[in-house]
Motif scaffolding. Structure first.
Motif, PDB file in Angstrom:
ATOM      1  N   SER A 227       0.834  -1.216   0.000  1.00 14.49           N
ATOM      2  CA  SER A 227       0.000   0.000   0.000  1.00 14.49           C
ATOM      3  C   SER A 227       0.863   1.258   0.000  1.00 14.49           C
ATOM      4  CB  SER A 227      -0.945  -0.002   1.208  1.00 14.49           C
ATOM      5  OG  SER A 227      -0.253   0.271   2.413  1.00 14.49           O
ATOM      6  N   LEU A 228       1.985   1.215   0.721  1.00 16.71           N
ATOM      7  CA  LEU A 228       2.859   2.381   0.773  1.00 16.71           C
ATOM      8  C   LEU A 228       3.580   2.597  -0.557  1.00 16.71           C
ATOM      9  CD1 LEU A 228       4.240   1.795   4.369  1.00 16.71           C
ATOM     10  CD2 LEU A 228       2.578   3.521   3.667  1.00 16.71           C
ATOM     11  N   PHE A 229       3.978   1.516  -1.200  1.00 18.52           N
ATOM     12  CA  PHE A 229       4.564   1.647  -2.544  1.00 18.52           C
ATOM     13  C   PHE A 229       3.536   2.235  -3.515  1.00 18.52           C
ATOM     14  CE2 PHE A 229       8.017  -1.574  -1.658  1.00 18.52           C
ATOM     15  CZ  PHE A 229       9.064  -0.749  -2.022  1.00 18.52           C
ATOM     16  N   PHE A 230       2.317   1.710  -3.487  1.00 17.97           N
ATOM     17  CA  PHE A 230       1.289   2.177  -4.420  1.00 17.97           C
ATOM     18  C   PHE A 230       0.953   3.648  -4.166  1.00 17.97           C
ATOM     19  CE2 PHE A 230      -0.295  -2.466  -4.545  1.00 17.97           C
ATOM     20  CZ  PHE A 230       0.591  -2.758  -5.576  1.00 17.97           C
ATOM     21  N   GLU A 231       0.998   4.054  -2.897  1.00 15.98           N
ATOM     22  CA  GLU A 231       0.748   5.465  -2.591  1.00 15.98           C
ATOM     23  C   GLU A 231       1.817   6.347  -3.234  1.00 15.98           C
ATOM     24  OE1 GLU A 231       0.141   8.443   1.246  1.00 15.98           O
ATOM     25  OE2 GLU A 231       1.078   6.486   1.516  1.00 15.98           O
ATOM     26  N   ARG A 232       3.083   5.941  -3.087  1.00 14.97           N
ATOM     27  CA  ARG A 232       4.166   6.733  -3.672  1.00 14.97           C
ATOM     28  C   ARG A 232       4.075   6.756  -5.193  1.00 14.97           C
ATOM     29  NH1 ARG A 232       8.768   7.474  -0.552  1.00 14.97           N
ATOM     30  NH2 ARG A 232       9.531   8.644  -2.357  1.00 14.97           N
ATOM     31  N   GLN A 233       3.556   5.692  -5.796  1.00 14.14           N
ATOM     32  CA  GLN A 233       3.443   5.626  -7.256  1.00 14.14           C
ATOM     33  C   GLN A 233       2.117   6.185  -7.764  1.00 14.14           C
ATOM     34  OE1 GLN A 233       4.087   1.385  -7.797  1.00 14.14           O
ATOM     35  NE2 GLN A 233       6.257   1.691  -8.205  1.00 14.14           N
ATOM     36  N   GLU A 234       1.284   6.697  -6.828  1.00 13.54           N
ATOM     37  CA  GLU A 234      -0.017   7.291  -7.167  1.00 13.54           C
ATOM     38  C   GLU A 234      -0.916   6.295  -7.893  1.00 13.54           C
ATOM     39  OE1 GLU A 234       0.656  10.966  -9.188  1.00 13.54           O
ATOM     40  OE2 GLU A 234       1.625  11.915  -7.466  1.00 13.54           O
TER      41      GLU A 234
ATOM     42  N   GLU B 228      -3.896   4.715  -7.106  1.00 13.84           N
ATOM     43  CA  GLU B 228      -4.941   4.817  -6.085  1.00 13.84           C
ATOM     44  C   GLU B 228      -5.730   3.524  -5.907  1.00 13.84           C
ATOM     45  OE1 GLU B 228      -7.311   8.119  -7.247  1.00 13.84           O
ATOM     46  OE2 GLU B 228      -5.964   9.612  -6.373  1.00 13.84           O
ATOM     47  N   LYS B 229      -6.161   2.946  -6.997  1.00 12.70           N
ATOM     48  CA  LYS B 229      -6.996   1.746  -6.911  1.00 12.70           C
ATOM     49  C   LYS B 229      -6.250   0.620  -6.202  1.00 12.70           C
ATOM     50  CE  LYS B 229      -9.805  -1.387  -9.762  1.00 12.70           C
ATOM     51  NZ  LYS B 229      -9.228  -2.613  -9.174  1.00 12.70           N
ATOM     52  N   GLN B 230      -4.996   0.385  -6.618  1.00 11.39           N
ATOM     53  CA  GLN B 230      -4.219  -0.685  -5.987  1.00 11.39           C
ATOM     54  C   GLN B 230      -3.928  -0.371  -4.524  1.00 11.39           C
ATOM     55  OE1 GLN B 230      -3.654   0.736  -8.936  1.00 11.39           O
ATOM     56  NE2 GLN B 230      -2.661  -0.683 -10.388  1.00 11.39           N
ATOM     57  N   GLN B 231      -3.684   0.911  -4.220  1.00 11.78           N
ATOM     58  CA  GLN B 231      -3.416   1.289  -2.835  1.00 11.78           C
ATOM     59  C   GLN B 231      -4.624   1.008  -1.944  1.00 11.78           C
ATOM     60  OE1 GLN B 231      -3.073   5.467  -2.106  1.00 11.78           O
ATOM     61  NE2 GLN B 231      -2.535   5.204   0.053  1.00 11.78           N
ATOM     62  N   ILE B 232      -5.793   1.416  -2.393  1.00 13.11           N
ATOM     63  CA  ILE B 232      -7.001   1.210  -1.592  1.00 13.11           C
ATOM     64  C   ILE B 232      -7.277  -0.274  -1.402  1.00 13.11           C
ATOM     65  CG2 ILE B 232      -9.523   1.470  -1.655  1.00 13.11           C
ATOM     66  CD1 ILE B 232      -9.020   4.258  -2.906  1.00 13.11           C
ATOM     67  N   ASP B 233      -7.096  -1.050  -2.463  1.00 11.97           N
ATOM     68  CA  ASP B 233      -7.301  -2.500  -2.355  1.00 11.97           C
ATOM     69  C   ASP B 233      -6.337  -3.110  -1.339  1.00 11.97           C
ATOM     70  OD1 ASP B 233      -8.452  -5.075  -3.367  1.00 11.97           O
ATOM     71  OD2 ASP B 233      -6.379  -5.403  -3.967  1.00 11.97           O
ATOM     72  N   ALA B 234      -5.059  -2.703  -1.378  1.00 11.57           N
ATOM     73  CA  ALA B 234      -4.071  -3.238  -0.434  1.00 11.57           C
ATOM     74  C   ALA B 234      -4.408  -2.836   1.001  1.00 11.57           C
ATOM     75  CB  ALA B 234      -2.673  -2.746  -0.813  1.00 11.57           C
ATOM     76  N   LEU B 235      -4.857  -1.601   1.193  1.00 20.64           N
ATOM     77  CA  LEU B 235      -5.208  -1.148   2.538  1.00 20.64           C
ATOM     78  C   LEU B 235      -6.402  -1.925   3.090  1.00 20.64           C
ATOM     79  CD1 LEU B 235      -4.733   2.695   2.052  1.00 20.64           C
ATOM     80  CD2 LEU B 235      -3.436   1.236   3.620  1.00 20.64           C
ATOM     81  N   GLN B 236      -7.399  -2.163   2.270  1.00 22.23           N
ATOM     82  CA  GLN B 236      -8.556  -2.918   2.725  1.00 22.23           C
ATOM     83  C   GLN B 236      -8.165  -4.338   3.116  1.00 22.23           C
ATOM     84  OE1 GLN B 236     -10.968  -2.120  -0.766  1.00 22.23           O
ATOM     85  NE2 GLN B 236     -12.279  -0.705   0.364  1.00 22.23           N
ATOM     86  N   LYS B 237      -7.228  -4.919   2.377  1.00 20.80           N
ATOM     87  CA  LYS B 237      -6.770  -6.262   2.717  1.00 20.80           C
ATOM     88  C   LYS B 237      -5.885  -6.249   3.957  1.00 20.80           C
ATOM     89  CE  LYS B 237      -7.371  -8.114  -1.909  1.00 20.80           C
ATOM     90  NZ  LYS B 237      -6.753  -8.451  -3.215  1.00 20.80           N
TER      91      LYS B 237
END
Length: 699
Positions: free
Chosen positions: A199-206, A208-217
């Motif tokens: 989730s932190l990698f996806f946040e840095r890479q902007e 959003e969809k992958q970040q939110i999915d990782a956070l929910q998991k």
């Protein structure tokens, strides 16, 4: 298939992080270059090339390999029971030898390579050892691409090398880290560490969809057993908990424009933890971003949360702000009133809500109503058992801070002074609360002679309060009497706090001749007597004992040069420090900040500040400098992230709050900008700062 045998995390983690630190921010080609003599990974790779791993090993070889794996594990267990470093090293070396023999007996046993990678970090140190461990783990994946231990070890080491959490992302480590964490979460779908880092990698890479999915998991994952790697990498900023995941999810929803979902997540956090400052801040931001049907739905959601948690002043305040944005000011005030009335058995909580109501009214320029609310809070506490100077000291300080602040905002200085005197009568004779407020009031209203008189009276009550003498010298300097101020310091002055700032809030030493000279330099700098400031800095350099104090003196000189407009001189002084100490975080930060302020070489400036943060990642001045650099670069989302962190670590800095307000204003978040500037105004004393902030608030 046997599960990977893991080394105790103390060894694997400590050696790995210490060793990889030297490569952060660099990107040598992968795989690492060979070294002489032949490395263990190369030797085993040759053995692996001659083996057919698709065919089972001969029974005798398989049995020998398993026996050696068990032998190696027994030595690993011994490491946990012995005390001396010699015994630890001996056991680790024996374990390593056993795992080597297992891999040679059966090259298709992926667990042997993984165990070797982990133990290698315990018997060796340095960057070469980390590269060797990674090469061994890669051998494990050549045999079994789903070896969990190898995937996790590689994911961790590549993450550390990627710069995540400390610098800009570095390739190819970022890609390799994401690849391995993705495999970890595929093999263990409830692995909270994997989802958190992704989730932190996806946040840095902007993304959003992958970040939110990782956070929910992450939120629905199992509680982690081993958190040492994550804690070492991210420190206190992010914990490997569902609560942290929920907070980050709320922030991610905000950035994705999904305000209703953000509010639902953040309201739950605040309901469980009413003092969660970060959740409150994000919820305020989400509320600002709602409108129309979404706003109506948000009001209903927050009303339910407030009903369930009437003592949460934060939730009540956010609901009230949303109502007033929709033209329902009276209803907003009523929210505070009803919530406080429901807390008849908790007068302190009821009083806190009344104070919050007063602050809300003051923000909307209803100063008389605000004072009424504060007085009601006093009556609520006093009605229970009377006000006690010792027991209720903090409450008295809090409520009269607010009363005096409201009068200051309304430019009612006489009433503010009367409130300070009233507070004095409620407190013990040795309490300097009223004196400090009077000093501020006199100073702000230009009555600096009276401020000096109060300081001198206060010093009689508190002769050990060295900050009062330094404050006296500061105000004398503001009055144009810098020579008198310097004389006070030279005849027995004392240290105190320096004004908060990025490049200048650098010294707060114990009192001695050296620290007095530093402060004298600052007095001259403020009085625009830059030659005298530089001379005082040079004098402090001569008094310095040791390189550290010498560098502090040079830092002070650089500040004097910068203030004098000698930018080349300031830069040369700081670069001289960096020649001696390339990782000196103060010099890196100050030089970076000076360049940012001049809007010169912004990328170079940002890189310097990043290096300072790599040394001290929670320093609020460095975080503020980084945020300001991103602001000047036009990267407002990144600027906001760093400035929010800076404000969390130092909520009393006017500079940080002003910068945060400027970022909000650029993003069109007018309400949040105003709140930040108002906070900066209450923390400022310098006339130029006050004038600038008032101009921003008047727009």
């Amino acid at each position: 298939m046997m599960r990977s045998i893991f080394l105790p995390s103390f060894f694997a983690l400590s050696f790995a992080l210490a060793a990889t630190a030297v490569t952060v921010g660099q990107a040598p080609p992968l795989p690492p270059p060979s070294a002489a003599p032949e490395r263990l990974s190369e030797r085993l790779a040759k053995r692996l090339q001659t083996a057919d791993v698709k065919k089972p090993a001969a029974r005798v070889d398989r049995e020998r390999a398993l026996a050696k794996m068990m032998e190696g594990q027994s030595f690993v267990w011994r490491i946990q029971r012995v005390r001396s470093q010699r015994e630890v090293s001996a056991a680790a070396s024996a374990a390593q030898q056993a795992y080597v023999e297992a891999a040679e007996a059966d090259p298709s046993m992926s667990e042997a390579y993984t165990a070797l990678a982990e133990i290698h970090l315990a018997v060796s140190s340095g960057d070469a050892a980390v590269n060797e461990a990674m090469a061994l783990a890669e051998l494990s994946l050549r045999v079994d691409a789903d070896n969990f231990g190898a995937r996790r070890l590689l994911a961790r080491l590549y993450t550390f090398k990627s710069g995540l959490g400390r610098t800009d992302l570095v390739e190819p480590y970022t890609t390799r880290s994401i690849e391995n964490w993705t495999a970890v979460t595929r093999l263990d779908p409830r692995n909270s560490e994997g989802w958190a880092v992704l989730s932190l990698f996806f946040e840095r890479q902007e993304r959003e969809k992958q970040q939110i999915d990782a956070l929910q998991k992450w939120i629905s994952s199992a509680p982690p057993i081993d958190t040492q790697f994550f804690s070492r990498l991210f420190g206190p900023q992010i914990e490997l908990t569902p609560e942290s995941a929920s907070l980050l999810l709320g922030r991610a929803f905000i950035r994705a424009g999904r305000m209703t979902e953000a509010i639902a997540v953040l309201s739950l956090i605040i309901a469980d933890d009413p003092e969660n400052v970060d959740a409150i801040g994000y919820l305020q931001e989400a509320v600002v971003g709602t409108s129309g049907d979404a706003a109506a739905e948000t009001v209903q959601s927050l009303q339910q949360a407030v009903f369930a948690n009437p003592s949460s002043a934060a939730l009540v305040g956010i609901l009230a702000e949303l109502m007033v944005r929709n033209g329902r000011y009276d209803d907003a005030v009523e929210v505070f009133t009803r919530a406080s009335q429901r807390l008849t058995e908790d007068p302190e909580a009821a009083a806190a809500l009344l104070i919050a109501r007063g602050q809300f009214q003051a923000r909307h320029n209803r100063y008389a109503d605000a004072i009424t609310s504060f007085e009601k809070a006093i009556d609520t506490v006093e009605a229970v058992d009377g006000l006690d100077a010792i027991r209720d000291r903090d409450f008295i300080h809090n409520v009269f801070d607010k009363i005096i602040g409201v009068y200051r905002s309304g430019n009612s200085m006489k009433e503010a002074q009367e409130a300070a005197e009233r507070a004095r009568n409620l407190l013990t004779p040795d309490d300097l609360f009223a004196d400090r407020h009077l000093i501020t009031l006199y100073r702000e209203s230009g009555r600096k002679e009276e401020a000096i008189a109060v300081i001198r009276q206060s010093r009689v009550k508190a002769p050990a309060d060295q900050g009062l003498m330094r404050l006296e010298a500061t105000i004398l300097s503001e009055m144009g009497s810098v020579d008198e101020a310097v004389a006070i310091m030279r005849n027995g002055g004392s240290p105190g706090r320096t004004e908060q700032g990025n490049a200048e809030g650098i010294i707060n030493p114990p009192r001695d001749a050296f620290s007095d000279q530093l402060f004298i330099s600052e007095l001259y700098t403020r009085a625009n007597r830059h030659k005298d400031a530089a001379d005082a800095a040079e004098a402090s350099y001569k008094l310095a004992r040791g390189q550290e104090r010498q560098q502090i003196a040079r830092l002070t000189l650089a500040t004097a040069q910068h203030r004098a407009g000698d930018h080349d001189g300031a830069e040369a002084t700081l670069r001289e420090i960096l020649k001696q100490s390339p990782r000196n975080p103060i010099a890196l930060n100050n030089l970076g900040y000076f360049l940012v302020e001049r809007e010169e070489r912004l990328e170079e400036a940002a890189e310097m500040i990043r290096k300072a943060l790599a040394v001290d990642p929670t320093n609020p001045s460095y975080l503020d400098s980084m945020g300001w650099a991103y602001f000047k670069l036009g990267k407002y989302a990144e600027a906001e992230r760093y400035l929010r962190d800076a404000a969390r670590y130092n909520s009393g800095s006017a500079t940080i709050h002003e910068h945060l307000g400027d970022v909000y204003a650029k993003q069109g978040k007018a309400d949040l900008a105003r709140t930040a500037w108002e906070r900066a105004l209450t923390l400022s004393h310098d006339e130029n700062d006050l004038k600038r902030l008032r101009a921003k608030l008047a727009k």
